[in-house]
Design a protein around this motif. Structure first.
Motif, PDB file in Angstrom:
ATOM      1  N   PHE A 215       0.849  -1.198   0.000  1.00 57.89           N
ATOM      2  CA  PHE A 215       0.000   0.000   0.000  1.00 57.89           C
ATOM      3  C   PHE A 215       0.881   1.243   0.000  1.00 57.89           C
ATOM      4  O   PHE A 215       0.663   2.188  -0.752  1.00 57.89           O
ATOM      5  CB  PHE A 215      -0.909   0.022   1.224  1.00 57.89           C
ATOM      6  N   GLU A 216       1.875   1.199   0.877  1.00 53.49           N
ATOM      7  CA  GLU A 216       2.685   2.385   1.121  1.00 53.49           C
ATOM      8  C   GLU A 216       3.361   2.918  -0.148  1.00 53.49           C
ATOM      9  O   GLU A 216       3.425   4.108  -0.380  1.00 53.49           O
ATOM     10  CB  GLU A 216       3.753   2.085   2.173  1.00 53.49           C
ATOM     11  N   ARG A 217       3.798   1.990  -0.993  1.00 54.04           N
ATOM     12  CA  ARG A 217       4.536   2.504  -2.142  1.00 54.04           C
ATOM     13  C   ARG A 217       3.604   3.184  -3.137  1.00 54.04           C
ATOM     14  O   ARG A 217       4.032   3.833  -4.067  1.00 54.04           O
ATOM     15  CB  ARG A 217       5.409   1.416  -2.737  1.00 54.04           C
ATOM     16  N   ARG A 218       2.308   3.044  -2.940  1.00 51.99           N
ATOM     17  CA  ARG A 218       1.373   3.749  -3.817  1.00 51.99           C
ATOM     18  C   ARG A 218       0.923   5.075  -3.216  1.00 51.99           C
ATOM     19  O   ARG A 218       0.247   5.852  -3.867  1.00 51.99           O
ATOM     20  CB  ARG A 218       0.145   2.889  -4.038  1.00 51.99           C
ATOM     21  N   LEU A 219       1.200   5.271  -1.943  1.00 50.21           N
ATOM     22  CA  LEU A 219       0.706   6.482  -1.292  1.00 50.21           C
ATOM     23  C   LEU A 219       1.471   7.688  -1.797  1.00 50.21           C
ATOM     24  O   LEU A 219       2.680   7.655  -1.984  1.00 50.21           O
ATOM     25  CB  LEU A 219       0.848   6.374   0.230  1.00 50.21           C
ATOM     26  N   ARG A 220       0.724   8.757  -1.986  1.00 46.29           N
ATOM     27  CA  ARG A 220       1.342   9.927  -2.547  1.00 46.29           C
ATOM     28  C   ARG A 220       1.811  10.876  -1.450  1.00 46.29           C
ATOM     29  O   ARG A 220       2.855  11.482  -1.540  1.00 46.29           O
ATOM     30  CB  ARG A 220       0.286  10.596  -3.391  1.00 46.29           C
ATOM     31  N   ALA A 221       1.017  10.993  -0.438  1.00 49.39           N
ATOM     32  CA  ALA A 221       1.361  11.936   0.624  1.00 49.39           C
ATOM     33  C   ALA A 221       1.233  11.223   1.953  1.00 49.39           C
ATOM     34  O   ALA A 221       0.528  10.240   2.077  1.00 49.39           O
ATOM     35  CB  ALA A 221       0.420  13.127   0.589  1.00 49.39           C
ATOM     36  N   ARG A 222       1.917  11.709   2.936  1.00 45.24           N
ATOM     37  CA  ARG A 222       1.836  11.073   4.240  1.00 45.24           C
ATOM     38  C   ARG A 222       0.497  11.365   4.900  1.00 45.24           C
ATOM     39  O   ARG A 222      -0.061  10.515   5.559  1.00 45.24           O
ATOM     40  CB  ARG A 222       2.959  11.574   5.166  1.00 45.24           C
TER      41      ARG A 222
END
Ligand code: SF4
Ligand code: SF4
Ligand code: FES
Lengths: 333, 238
Positions: A294-301
């Motif tokens: 999931f994390e590698r698709r997240l754009r912003a924190r």
């Protein structure tokens, strides 16, 4: 089924066959006809006076929720497959308001086994609290998918070995879309009521599978299969799907990830039936066990909007006939 | 202490056979609801009446009261759940309250206020839905339908007309009308039908009587929805 009918005093049984299995209707009907011709269905079965029982095949239109007992009985009655309010339970008020026993074919088949060989012989197999055998329906990345029969207590690793799964399996989804996602460090766990209990579905995801995509598929599945009766499942499954889409498009943030977790818990607490209660499981398990996917698709924190702010300014630019640098956002928002 | 259970630790009497919601209403205790009306068969779909019964979530409109049950109703956690439910119903349809004739007398809107819904929280779905104004006396705005099925039950069980049904599943579930064209104007629906009076939101609207009571002066403008605990009647708007 006839034995079950004899025991509870029923004279009529239905086999509920989902539309997806239409190809089984004909052979099944032939088997029923053969049984009737040989006196194993019909009136005075096997010459026993009063032992009357017959079976009819009922075709369903294909709905995941119709695997739920009360929804199945609704569907049998010709109504949309929607789970009933319980109580009353099926055994007191079921099909057409009559007491009804709803069981899996597998359970009924075990009845025959027990009737023929006795309970003691049945109980010899399996574990102390999960006696007998279990059919496991293996699918996904392996050399020999199919239906396997195991004694209860079999390890996941053993099943993977038997079906020729690749060495580096990413995860196994056990119990279908509503089930649990199991990772390699748990492959010594067992199929049994006291460990991982399942209706039998066993889906293998090989080394190249992206668990985010798996979870995204499950999210679509539930949005599609929700019967629409209750608010949390009807709307919640759609929201879950949309959030997964937002993350897939690269517009997700930690906010969405946390919202997915809240949503899974919310659906579990408030839904009308098992479908909604478990509709968030697959996504939640994937999140807990494959967070990097999931994390590698997240754009912003923290948060990213669902729309492109830059694109949203376009109508304003047109109206004001501006296209200078100040009419654009520096960063794509 | 026979035939008594507790709601938020207060003793509440009940008549055997009563649901938790009915017993609570009789005792003047407020439990929110949208798809429940006392005259109709239980439905249990909106889930607004979700309470904790001995620690487990149950719908108060379908769950029977029993001796010694401990029921939690007004807890921060349950109220947060109810707020989420109301938010979901809002984003599922198209609700532009300021332009809606039901504003101030709408149970969904009133529950939004009751549970302090300051934003929709979820991304709006903005579905494309029609308005059916073909009937001479009644209009249906499907944008505001929350699928409570009260009109379905009223038409089937009281009017004996079966004018409404819900078809489709998931988000595609929608209210349909039993007439050759699917339009209300071609059905046997009449303004005097019970089904014309039961809609908790602004989906079924009676023509030519709107705004007789000014916005600002309507039932939930004056008092919160939780104040109507003892009476389960729909407030009179017109
Ligand atoms: S039906 Fe109720 S919530 Fe919807 S727009 Fe009208 S007043 Fe607002
Ligand atoms: S039209 Fe009104 S009463 Fe009928 S289902 Fe929709 S919200 Fe309920
Ligand atoms: S009022 Fe109980 S579920 Fe709607």
């Amino acid at each position: 089924m006839a034995i079950a009918g004899y025991v509870v005093g029923a004279t009529k049984g239905f086999i509920y066959l989902r539309g997806e299995y239409k190809h089984l209707q004909e052979p099944l009907q032939r088997d029923i006809d053969t049984m009737r011709a040989s006196g194993r269905l019909g009136t005075s079965i096997r010459g026993a006076p009063g032992f009357d029982f017959d079976v009819e095949i009922h075709m369903g239109a294909g709905g995941y929720v119709c695997g739920e007992g009360t929804a199945q009985v609704e569907s049998l009655e010709g109504k949309p497959g929607r789970p009933r309010v319980r109580p009353p339970s099926m055994v007191s008020v079921g099909y057409l308001g009559k007491p009804t026993v709803v069981d899996n074919v597998e359970t009924l088949a075990h009845c025959t086994e027990i009737a023929v060989d006795g309970g003691a012989s049945f109980a010899k197999r399996g574990t102390k609290t999960s006696t007998g055998t279990k059919l496991v329906s293996v699918s996904g990345d392996c050399e020999r998918p199919g239906v396997y029969e195991y004694q209860f207590g079999v390890t996941i690793g053993r099943i993977l070995q038997d079906c020729g799964a690749p060495a580096a399996v990413t995860a196994v989804q056990i119990g279908g879309a509503s089930g649990v996602l199991v990772t390699p460090d748990e492959f010594s766990r067992r199929i049994a009521f006291e460990d991982i209990s399942t209706a039998g579905a066993f889906m293998i995801f090989g080394p190249d599978r992206d668990i985010f995509e798996v979870a995204r598929n499950f999210a679509h599945f539930f949005a599609h299969e929700s019967c629409g009766f209750c608010t949390p499942c009807r709307v919640g499954t759609a929201i879950q799907r949309n959030i997964m889409e937002k993350i897939a498009e690269g517009r997700g943030s930690n906010y969405e990830v946390n919202d997915l977790k809240r949503l899974a818990e919310f659906m579990k607490r408030t839904s009308h039936c098992g479908l909604g209660e478990t509709a968030g499981n697959a996504v939640r398990d994937a999140l807990n066990k494959f967070r990097p996917a999931f994390e590698r698709r997240l754009r912003a924190r923290d948060f990213a909007p669902a729309i492109s702010l830059e694109a949203a300014l376009e109508p304003a630019r047109r109206i004001t006939a501006r296209d200078d640098a100040d009419a654009h956002l520096d960063v794509e928002g | 202490m026979d035939n008594e259970f507790t709601i938020d630790e207060q003793p509440v009497p009940f008549v055997p056979g009563q649901t938790i919601l009915e017993a609570a209403k009789a005792a003047g205790y407020y439990i929110p609801h949208l798809c429940f009306q006392p005259d109709f068969k239980r439905h249990g779909g909106c889930k607004l009446c979700t309470v904790l019964v001995n620690g487990r979530t149950q719908t108060a409109c379908t769950h029977k009261a029993a001796v010694g049950q401990e029921v939690d109703v007004n807890t921060p956690e349950l109220n947060a759940m109810r707020r989420s439910l109301v938010q979901m119903l809002f984003i599922e349809g198209n609700h532009f309250c300021p332009a809606c004739e039901k504003s101030g007398a709408c149970q969904l809107q009133a529950l939004g206020y009751e549970y302090e819904m300051m934003s929709p929280h979820f991304v709006e779905l903005y579905p494309h839905r029609e308005v059916d104004a073909t009937h001479p006396d009644v209009m249906i705005d499907f944008n505001r339908c929350i699928l409570c099925e009260l009109c379905v039950r009223a038409s089937r069980d009281v009017d004996h007309k079966e004018i409404f049904a819900v078809a489709g599943r998931g988000l595609d579930a929608k209210l349909i009308i039993n007439s050759p064209t699917g339009k209300l104007g071609d059905s046997a629906f009449a303004v005097a039908d019970r089904a014309a009076q039961v809609c908790p939101v602004g989906a079924i609207v009676i023509k030519r009587v709107g705004f007789a009571t000014a916005i600002g002066d309507r039932p939930y403008d004056r008092e919160p929805i939780s104040a109507e605990a003892e009476s389960c009647e729909l407030p009179e708007v017109r």
